[in-house]
Write an enzyme that holds these catalytic residues in place. Sequence first.
Site, PDB file in Angstrom:
ATOM      1  N   ARG A 141       0.790  -1.124   0.089  1.00 34.31           N
ATOM      2  CA  ARG A 141       0.176   0.115  -0.080  1.00 34.31           C
ATOM      3  C   ARG A 141       0.645   1.383  -0.230  1.00 34.31           C
ATOM      4  O   ARG A 141       1.967   1.213   0.340  1.00 34.31           O
ATOM      5  CB  ARG A 141      -0.775   0.241   1.246  1.00 34.31           C
ATOM      6  N   LYS A 165      -2.318  -1.986   7.954  1.00 33.52           N
ATOM      7  CA  LYS A 165      -3.336  -1.380   8.810  1.00 33.52           C
ATOM      8  C   LYS A 165      -3.502  -1.876  10.057  1.00 33.52           C
ATOM      9  O   LYS A 165      -3.265  -3.186  10.360  1.00 33.52           O
ATOM     10  CB  LYS A 165      -4.739  -1.635   7.990  1.00 33.52           C
ATOM     11  N   HIS A 239      -1.905   2.358  -5.931  1.00 30.45           N
ATOM     12  CA  HIS A 239      -2.801   1.314  -5.821  1.00 30.45           C
ATOM     13  C   HIS A 239      -3.039   0.591  -7.132  1.00 30.45           C
ATOM     14  O   HIS A 239      -3.208  -0.721  -7.035  1.00 30.45           O
ATOM     15  CB  HIS A 239      -4.246   1.552  -5.051  1.00 30.45           C
ATOM     16  N   ARG A 242      -0.300  -1.982  -6.918  1.00 33.25           N
ATOM     17  CA  ARG A 242      -0.585  -3.087  -5.916  1.00 33.25           C
ATOM     18  C   ARG A 242      -1.590  -4.125  -6.432  1.00 33.25           C
ATOM     19  O   ARG A 242      -1.542  -5.268  -6.253  1.00 33.25           O
ATOM     20  CB  ARG A 242      -1.216  -2.495  -4.547  1.00 33.25           C
ATOM     21  N   HIS A 265      -4.533  -8.559   3.814  1.00 31.88           N
ATOM     22  CA  HIS A 265      -5.867  -8.516   3.863  1.00 31.88           C
ATOM     23  C   HIS A 265      -6.418  -9.128   5.214  1.00 31.88           C
ATOM     24  O   HIS A 265      -6.053 -10.540   5.339  1.00 31.88           O
ATOM     25  CB  HIS A 265      -6.620  -8.932   2.670  1.00 31.88           C
ATOM     26  N   TYR A 274     -10.314 -10.030  -6.897  1.00 32.39           N
ATOM     27  CA  TYR A 274      -9.319 -10.315  -7.910  1.00 32.39           C
ATOM     28  C   TYR A 274      -9.558 -11.462  -8.793  1.00 32.39           C
ATOM     29  O   TYR A 274      -9.244 -11.509  -9.848  1.00 32.39           O
ATOM     30  CB  TYR A 274      -7.938 -10.328  -7.522  1.00 32.39           C
TER      31      TYR A 274
END
Length: 297
Positions: A141, A165, A239, A242, A265, A274
């Site tokens: 990210r 995150k 992004h 990514r 994730h 995806y």
Amino acid sequence: MTDTDIIKFIDFLKNQKNYSKLTVDSYLSDLKIFKKYIKNTNKINPHDIQLFISNQHKIGKNSKTIQRMLSSIRTFFNFKIQMEELDANPAIDLIIPKSGKHLPNTVNSFEIDKLLDFKPKTALDERDKAIMELFYSSGLRLSELSSLTLAQLDLSSALIKVTGKGNKQRIVPVGKYAIQSLKKWLLSRTQYEKKSMDEKTKQKLFLSQKGTPLSNRGIQLRLEYWAKKCNLSHKLHPHMLRHSFAVDMLTESGNLRAVQSLLGHSNLSTTQIYTQLDFSHLAKVYYNAHPRSTKKS
């Protein structure tokens, strides 16, 4: 539901859950809007929340925004239960409005080659190439890449420690081409080090021409610059590299769990989007799958 309740909840998100400022600000904004709409904040029931959701639809909020708002409300009431200030969550059985899946924008392999196969002429070119190679090599990210320090790099093992995150850390592989570019940048980086630097800045991997940490916006602007210079047919956002990493990894490996781990994730459903982008081949592991991986010659 008082202002004090909201402040306690926001403090919990910041200090206990380690949520990012952006996420915390979203929760705060959603709860303020909800509180302003609800007339009787002392006793909120499911019907009140349903009316609020309907109102947000009427004023033009999209489904994704309403999903987030309802999630914020639900999480707030769960916190109240955890604090033993509430017996039941009035939002627990409400259905979150479905939103259409937005497929990620990616960069195709032809454009990746155009973008990454240039020969740097200056130290800043070396830096920018290292940034783009690392985005595509490891699926980082923007915030993860801009916050990288020298200590997080282990080029001898072709690995990098990433803080994602919620301050969650993961270790991801770094491809051969990215390693080559990083080594060249590290040699050039010394010319931007200044005696007046504080210790935190000295440890930053990517520096600006002025010797300050390269910001998120600075990285975005450099990618826009290279997209124009390399005659890409569209703007280039961090992004997108990514997303391209994720698509190429899934296309070659078909290993959804592995890609989930590499991307950091929390939920597999986030990675599953995806799979809608036409995957076809199977491969064994990262080094066999990724077009710019360490083990490929």
